[in-house]
Design an enzyme around this catalytic site. Structure first.
Site, PDB file in Angstrom:
ATOM      1  N   ALA A  66       0.874  -1.172   0.000  1.00  0.00           N
ATOM      2  CA  ALA A  66       0.000   0.000   0.000  1.00  0.00           C
ATOM      3  C   ALA A  66       0.910   1.221   0.000  1.00  0.00           C
ATOM      4  O   ALA A  66       2.069   1.143   0.420  1.00  0.00           O
ATOM      5  CB  ALA A  66      -0.874  -0.018   1.248  1.00  0.00           C
ATOM      6  N   GLY A 112       0.653  -4.860   1.032  1.00  0.00           N
ATOM      7  CA  GLY A 112      -0.526  -4.901   0.172  1.00  0.00           C
ATOM      8  C   GLY A 112      -0.258  -5.551  -1.183  1.00  0.00           C
ATOM      9  O   GLY A 112      -1.177  -6.065  -1.816  1.00  0.00           O
ATOM     10  N   GLU A 115      -0.495  -9.147  -0.504  1.00  0.00           N
ATOM     11  CA  GLU A 115      -1.924  -9.397  -0.233  1.00  0.00           C
ATOM     12  C   GLU A 115      -2.730  -9.421  -1.532  1.00  0.00           C
ATOM     13  O   GLU A 115      -3.686 -10.191  -1.663  1.00  0.00           O
ATOM     14  CB  GLU A 115      -2.457  -8.333   0.741  1.00  0.00           C
ATOM     15  CG  GLU A 115      -1.854  -8.510   2.134  1.00  0.00           C
ATOM     16  CD  GLU A 115      -2.178  -7.348   3.065  1.00  0.00           C
ATOM     17  OE1 GLU A 115      -1.744  -6.217   2.778  1.00  0.00           O
ATOM     18  OE2 GLU A 115      -2.871  -7.578   4.075  1.00  0.00           O
ATOM     19  N   GLU A 135       4.512  -5.153   7.377  1.00  0.00           N
ATOM     20  CA  GLU A 135       3.738  -4.091   8.037  1.00  0.00           C
ATOM     21  C   GLU A 135       4.152  -3.835   9.479  1.00  0.00           C
ATOM     22  O   GLU A 135       4.179  -2.684   9.921  1.00  0.00           O
ATOM     23  CB  GLU A 135       2.237  -4.406   7.976  1.00  0.00           C
ATOM     24  CG  GLU A 135       1.599  -4.154   6.606  1.00  0.00           C
ATOM     25  CD  GLU A 135       1.641  -5.367   5.684  1.00  0.00           C
ATOM     26  OE1 GLU A 135       2.448  -6.289   5.937  1.00  0.00           O
ATOM     27  OE2 GLU A 135       0.860  -5.396   4.714  1.00  0.00           O
TER      28      GLU A 135
HETATM   29  N1  CAA Z   1       4.626   3.184  -0.667  1.00  0.00           N
HETATM   30  C1  CAA Z   1       5.032   4.365  -1.211  1.00  0.00           C
HETATM   31  N2  CAA Z   1       6.175   4.498  -1.897  1.00  0.00           N
HETATM   32  C2  CAA Z   1       6.947   3.404  -2.026  1.00  0.00           C
HETATM   33  C3  CAA Z   1       6.585   2.163  -1.493  1.00  0.00           C
HETATM   34  C4  CAA Z   1       5.365   2.068  -0.792  1.00  0.00           C
HETATM   35  N3  CAA Z   1       4.924   0.929  -0.285  1.00  0.00           N
HETATM   36  N4  CAA Z   1       7.570   1.271  -1.780  1.00  0.00           N
HETATM   37  C5  CAA Z   1       8.499   1.940  -2.479  1.00  0.00           C
HETATM   38  N5  CAA Z   1       8.122   3.228  -2.625  1.00  0.00           N
HETATM   39  C6  CAA Z   1       8.853   4.298  -3.325  1.00  0.00           C
HETATM   40  C7  CAA Z   1      10.022   4.792  -2.483  1.00  0.00           C
HETATM   41  O1  CAA Z   1       9.604   5.729  -1.531  1.00  0.00           O
HETATM   42  C8  CAA Z   1      10.893   5.404  -3.562  1.00  0.00           C
HETATM   43  O2  CAA Z   1      10.357   6.653  -3.917  1.00  0.00           O
HETATM   44  P1  CAA Z   1      11.340   7.960  -3.992  1.00  0.00           P
HETATM   45  O3  CAA Z   1      12.275   7.632  -5.119  1.00  0.00           O
HETATM   46  O4  CAA Z   1      10.393   9.074  -4.291  1.00  0.00           O
HETATM   47  O5  CAA Z   1      12.034   8.041  -2.686  1.00  0.00           O
HETATM   48  C9  CAA Z   1      10.672   4.473  -4.759  1.00  0.00           C
HETATM   49  O6  CAA Z   1       9.436   3.794  -4.502  1.00  0.00           O
HETATM   50  C10 CAA Z   1      11.764   3.429  -4.916  1.00  0.00           C
HETATM   51  O7  CAA Z   1      11.900   2.729  -3.703  1.00  0.00           O
HETATM   52  P2  CAA Z   1      13.277   2.582  -2.890  1.00  0.00           P
HETATM   53  O8  CAA Z   1      14.180   3.729  -3.211  1.00  0.00           O
HETATM   54  O9  CAA Z   1      12.961   2.348  -1.471  1.00  0.00           O
HETATM   55  O10 CAA Z   1      13.859   1.276  -3.590  1.00  0.00           O
HETATM   56  P3  CAA Z   1      14.871   0.210  -2.928  1.00  0.00           P
HETATM   57  O11 CAA Z   1      15.301  -0.682  -4.038  1.00  0.00           O
HETATM   58  O12 CAA Z   1      15.901   0.905  -2.135  1.00  0.00           O
HETATM   59  O13 CAA Z   1      13.976  -0.634  -1.891  1.00  0.00           O
HETATM   60  C11 CAA Z   1      11.998  -1.844  -1.194  1.00  0.00           C
HETATM   61  C12 CAA Z   1      12.926  -1.433  -2.379  1.00  0.00           C
HETATM   62  C13 CAA Z   1      12.764  -2.797  -0.257  1.00  0.00           C
HETATM   63  C14 CAA Z   1      10.802  -2.552  -1.800  1.00  0.00           C
HETATM   64  C15 CAA Z   1      11.582  -0.552  -0.424  1.00  0.00           C
HETATM   65  O14 CAA Z   1      11.073   0.391  -1.361  1.00  0.00           O
HETATM   66  C16 CAA Z   1      10.529  -0.797   0.611  1.00  0.00           C
HETATM   67  O15 CAA Z   1      10.836  -1.299   1.672  1.00  0.00           O
HETATM   68  N6  CAA Z   1       9.260  -0.404   0.335  1.00  0.00           N
HETATM   69  C17 CAA Z   1       8.176  -0.494   1.285  1.00  0.00           C
HETATM   70  C18 CAA Z   1       7.710  -1.922   1.446  1.00  0.00           C
HETATM   71  C19 CAA Z   1       6.640  -1.978   2.519  1.00  0.00           C
HETATM   72  O16 CAA Z   1       6.876  -1.723   3.674  1.00  0.00           O
HETATM   73  N7  CAA Z   1       5.420  -2.357   2.085  1.00  0.00           N
HETATM   74  C20 CAA Z   1       4.279  -2.465   2.984  1.00  0.00           C
HETATM   75  C21 CAA Z   1       3.468  -1.197   2.906  1.00  0.00           C
HETATM   76  S1  CAA Z   1       2.269  -1.110   4.183  1.00  0.00           S
HETATM   77  C22 CAA Z   1       0.929  -1.976   3.598  1.00  0.00           C
HETATM   78  O17 CAA Z   1       0.959  -2.589   2.537  1.00  0.00           O
HETATM   79  C23 CAA Z   1      -0.275  -1.927   4.494  1.00  0.00           C
HETATM   80  C24 CAA Z   1      -1.391  -2.827   4.156  1.00  0.00           C
HETATM   81  O18 CAA Z   1      -1.330  -4.050   4.299  1.00  0.00           O
HETATM   82  C25 CAA Z   1      -2.689  -2.269   3.737  1.00  0.00           C
END
Ligand code: CAA
Length: 260
Positions: A66, A112, A115, A135
């Site tokens: 998400a 998400g 999911e 999460e």
């Molecule tokens: N939401 C918003 N933006 C996201 C994102 C997310 N889930 N995942 C990645 N991005 C964005 C980053 O912020 C970044 O944007 P900027 O260039 O503007 O900073 C861009 O995508 C590229 O990402 P990274 O620079 O972080 O890329 P990386 O290769 O260094 O890392 C990754 C990759 C390990 C996937 C890392 O991006 C990450 O950890 N992302 C989040 C994963 C996460 O925690 N997902 C769960 C979300 S919560 C959820 O889903 C709740 C639910 O159940 C409803």
């Protein structure tokens, strides 16, 4: 809402939907969720669509979760609405789709994003895919059905390990615990998903959708899955596809199913 958030390609009965937000690793914001939900809805009544393949744009991510930036300031009430609307609008609809939905997991499938893949009927991963429910590392829990569907698919023990540790697992580990149905090289992912779609499309569309319904019934509160199966089995005898399938067997020919 913008249709460019997803790319839709139709050929030979297969609708491929590609989530197109590569700058955010295809993270699911409200617009992506609404656009995807509409595409899944339209597919239900589109006679040219027999199977749906869901994938992410680029070679890095299926869906990285998400959109964290969208909900970072939410209150508890807003958080609850986010989960409720997402589940009702998209995730449950994918799971209940009468047409099979296959996730082609082409990279990160996190939160998400995993999911979303869990709501699909079948999951095929590229060997560089990384999957997890991170999460709790953000101080929240999975909200798009992960606490329910992950244990249904991999068992409670493995699901709790993944949810509580927030760790990602690779494609081979995902295959070994039944999280994904197959693992292929990134170059072969599209073909593998198409091959899976074609193997399903050889069968009666009516029976395929009834089978989905019967399997899901076992996970519904207050419904006896065995009773649901008996009813679905009986109803199959009234379909044109049943007449065609059995007749084709007797006549030693390939069936030509109408899906009715
Ligand atoms: N939401 C918003 N933006 C996201 C994102 C997310 N889930 N995942 C990645 N991005 C964005 C980053 O912020 C970044 O944007 P900027 O260039 O503007 O900073 C861009 O995508 C590229 O990402 P990274 O620079 O972080 O890329 P990386 O290769 O260094 O890392 C990754 C990759 C390990 C996937 C890392 O991006 C990450 O950890 N992302 C989040 C994963 C996460 O925690 N997902 C769960 C979300 S919560 C959820 O889903 C709740 C639910 O159940 C409803």
């Amino acid at each position: 809402m913008s249709d460019s958030l997803i790319l839709q390609q139709k050929s030979d009965g297969i609708l491929t939907i590609t989530i197109q937000r590569p700058q955010a690793l295809n993270a699911l914001n409200a617009d992506v969720i609404a656009t995807l939900a509409e595409a899944i809805d339209v597919a239900q009544t589109d006679a040219d669509v027999k199977t749906v393949i869901l994938t992410g744009s680029g070679d890095k991510a299926f869906v990285a979760g998400a959109d964290i930036k969208e909900f970072a300031d939410f209150s508890g009430k807003q958080g609850k609405v986010l989960a409720q609307q997402g589940q009702n609008l998209l995730f449950n609809r994918i799971e209940r789709s009468a047409k099979p939905v296959i996730a082609a997991i082409n990279g990160f499938a996190l939160g998400g994003g995993l999911e979303l893949a869990l709501a699909c009927h079948i999951r095929i991963a590229s060997d560089n895919a990384r999957m997890g429910l991170p999460e709790v590392s953000l101080g929240v829990i999975p909200g798009y059905g992960g606490t329910q569907r992950l244990p249904q698919i991999v068992g409670k023990g493995k699901a709790l390990e993944m949810i509580l540790s927030a760790k990602m697992i690779g494609a081979e580990e995902a295959a070994s615990c039944g999280l994904v149905n197959a693992v292929v090289s990134p170059d072969a992912l599209h073909d593998a998903a198409q091959k899976m779609a074609r193997s399903i499309m050889k069968n009666s569309p009516k029976a395929v959708s009834t089978a989905i319904q019967a399997v899901l019934a076992g996970y519904e509160d207050g419904i006896n899955g065995f009773d649901a199966e008996i009813n679905c089995f009986g109803a199959s005898f009234e379909t044109e596809d049943f007449k065609e399938g059995t007749q084709a067997f007797i006549e030693k020919r390939k069936p030509l199913f109408s899906g009715k």
